[in-house]
Each structure stands twice: as C-alpha cells, then as structure tokens.
Design a protein around this motif. Structure first.
Motif, PDB file in Angstrom:
ATOM      1  N   ASN A   1      -5.267   0.332  14.146  1.00 54.71           N
ATOM      2  CA  ASN A   1      -4.257  -0.343  14.440  1.00 54.71           C
ATOM      3  C   ASN A   1      -3.879  -1.529  13.768  1.00 54.71           C
ATOM      4  O   ASN A   1      -2.605  -1.991  13.839  1.00 54.71           O
TER       5      ASN A   1
ATOM      6  N   PHE B   1      -1.993  -0.844  10.645  1.00 61.80           N
ATOM      7  CA  PHE B   1      -0.667  -0.509  10.982  1.00 61.80           C
ATOM      8  C   PHE B   1       0.264  -1.801  11.134  1.00 61.80           C
ATOM      9  O   PHE B   1       1.307  -1.845  10.904  1.00 61.80           O
ATOM     10  N   ALA B   2      -0.354  -2.723  11.959  1.00 65.75           N
ATOM     11  CA  ALA B   2       0.258  -4.190  12.389  1.00 65.75           C
ATOM     12  C   ALA B   2       0.427  -4.679  10.938  1.00 65.75           C
ATOM     13  O   ALA B   2       1.572  -5.316  10.624  1.00 65.75           O
ATOM     14  N   TRP B   3      -0.296  -4.781   9.998  1.00 67.00           N
ATOM     15  CA  TRP B   3      -0.415  -5.550   8.712  1.00 67.00           C
ATOM     16  C   TRP B   3       0.877  -4.572   7.766  1.00 67.00           C
ATOM     17  O   TRP B   3       1.446  -5.122   7.125  1.00 67.00           O
ATOM     18  N   ARG B   4       0.943  -3.191   7.798  1.00 73.58           N
ATOM     19  CA  ARG B   4       1.996  -2.654   7.198  1.00 73.58           C
ATOM     20  C   ARG B   4       3.130  -2.941   7.719  1.00 73.58           C
ATOM     21  O   ARG B   4       3.897  -2.906   6.849  1.00 73.58           O
ATOM     22  N   LYS B   5       3.313  -3.285   9.055  1.00 70.55           N
ATOM     23  CA  LYS B   5       4.860  -3.724   9.390  1.00 70.55           C
ATOM     24  C   LYS B   5       5.220  -4.924   8.902  1.00 70.55           C
ATOM     25  O   LYS B   5       6.076  -5.153   8.563  1.00 70.55           O
ATOM     26  N   ARG B   6       4.299  -5.924   8.606  1.00 68.76           N
ATOM     27  CA  ARG B   6       4.429  -6.994   8.071  1.00 68.76           C
ATOM     28  C   ARG B   6       4.402  -7.149   6.490  1.00 68.76           C
ATOM     29  O   ARG B   6       5.370  -7.895   6.028  1.00 68.76           O
TER      30      ARG B   6
ATOM     31  N   GLN C   1      11.084   2.623  -1.920  1.00 69.06           N
ATOM     32  CA  GLN C   1      11.871   2.363  -0.729  1.00 69.06           C
ATOM     33  C   GLN C   1      12.913   3.257  -0.591  1.00 69.06           C
ATOM     34  O   GLN C   1      13.241   3.712   0.607  1.00 69.06           O
TER      35      GLN C   1
ATOM     36  N   ALA D   1       4.798  -4.302   4.489  1.00 66.29           N
ATOM     37  CA  ALA D   1       5.031  -3.111   3.720  1.00 66.29           C
ATOM     38  C   ALA D   1       6.355  -3.298   2.550  1.00 66.29           C
ATOM     39  O   ALA D   1       6.251  -2.741   1.740  1.00 66.29           O
TER      40      ALA D   1
END
Length: 148
Positions: A41, A44-49, A60, A51
């Motif tokens: 989890n 996933f939070a770091w990926r949002k920040r 992209q 990515a």
C-alpha cells in the motif's frame, strides 16, 4: 520488528527507485514491495506521488489505460441480467464483438448506427486495397450520388 518497520523513514531517492522498479514492464507491486521490505500500500501511495517523474513522457503517452473502456461498458452493465441469456456461448461472443464495434465507433466520435450501416452496405464492393478506410477512426461517409 513490526514497530521498527512501521516507524522507518524512507529517503526520497529510495522511494523513487522503488516506484521506478514497480513501473517496469513485467514487474508487480507486491514483488517490488517484498524485495524492498515495504508495505505494498505504501508503494501504491508513492506511485501516485512519483509516477509522473519516474516514467518518461513517451512511455506515459503509450501506456494503455482501461478507464475509457470501463466507462464505455457502464451502459452495458445496466442490462447485464438480460445478457446472461445470450442463447449460447457463440451468441455471447457475437454480442461482445458488436459491443466492441459500437464502443470503438463512439470513442472515435462516430455515430455507430450510421457507421455500421454504411460499412455493411459497401463492404462487399469495397476494394481490399482500401480496407483501411473503413475503421471508425478513418471512416468518412460515402457521398451519395444524386440522380438526374
């Protein structure tokens, strides 16, 4: 151990490295999380920040996004009880093919009924060398010849 792991602070460089590893083709967040001993989890939070920073702009643009397809299928989900009985597996496959054609036309800003009617009317006499004119993203209605 658990308390130590929970209170651990991660350097920004390591967070970016973990995010980059999770975005590599063929990798999964759970495998990357296990490799770096971090909660999935949190990854996933770091990926949002991070990515947007970790991926190159060309990547992209090319990454497939299912949101448009999922949104297009919402209208179909309203009638799913009716579609449980397509008659047979082949009937269900035909319905799926028709949905694909209709949604593709809608996503390309083309009226699906007009496109399908026109393509089905002229496909038999259409030259095979010009078949690339018929998909909805290239389709132009055939001009009607006026009788004298």
């Amino acid at each position: 151990m658990r308390e130590e792991r929970r209170n651990r602070s991660w350097p920004e460089a390591l967070k970016r490295e973990i995010v980059a590893a999770s975005l590599e083709p063929g990798s999964s967040v759970s495998l990357v999380a296990r490799r770096y001993d971090v909660n999935a989890n949190q990854v996933f939070a770091w990926r949002k920040r991070y990515a947007a920073e970790a991926a190159e702009p060309t990547e992209q643009r090319l990454m497939p996004v299912a949101n448009a397809a999922e949104r297009a299928l919402r209208g179909i989900a309203l009638g799913r009880k009716s579609w449980l009985f397509a008659g047979s597996d082949r009937g269900g496959q035909r319905a799926a093919a028709m949905y694909s054609l209709i949604v593709t036309a809608k996503m390309n800003g083309v009226d699906p009924q007009a496109w399908l009617a026109d393509v089905l009317a002229r496909i038999a006499g259409h030259p095979a060398s010009r078949i690339d004119e018929l998909p909805p993203w290239r389709w132009r209605p055939e001009p009607r010849s006026q009788a004298a």
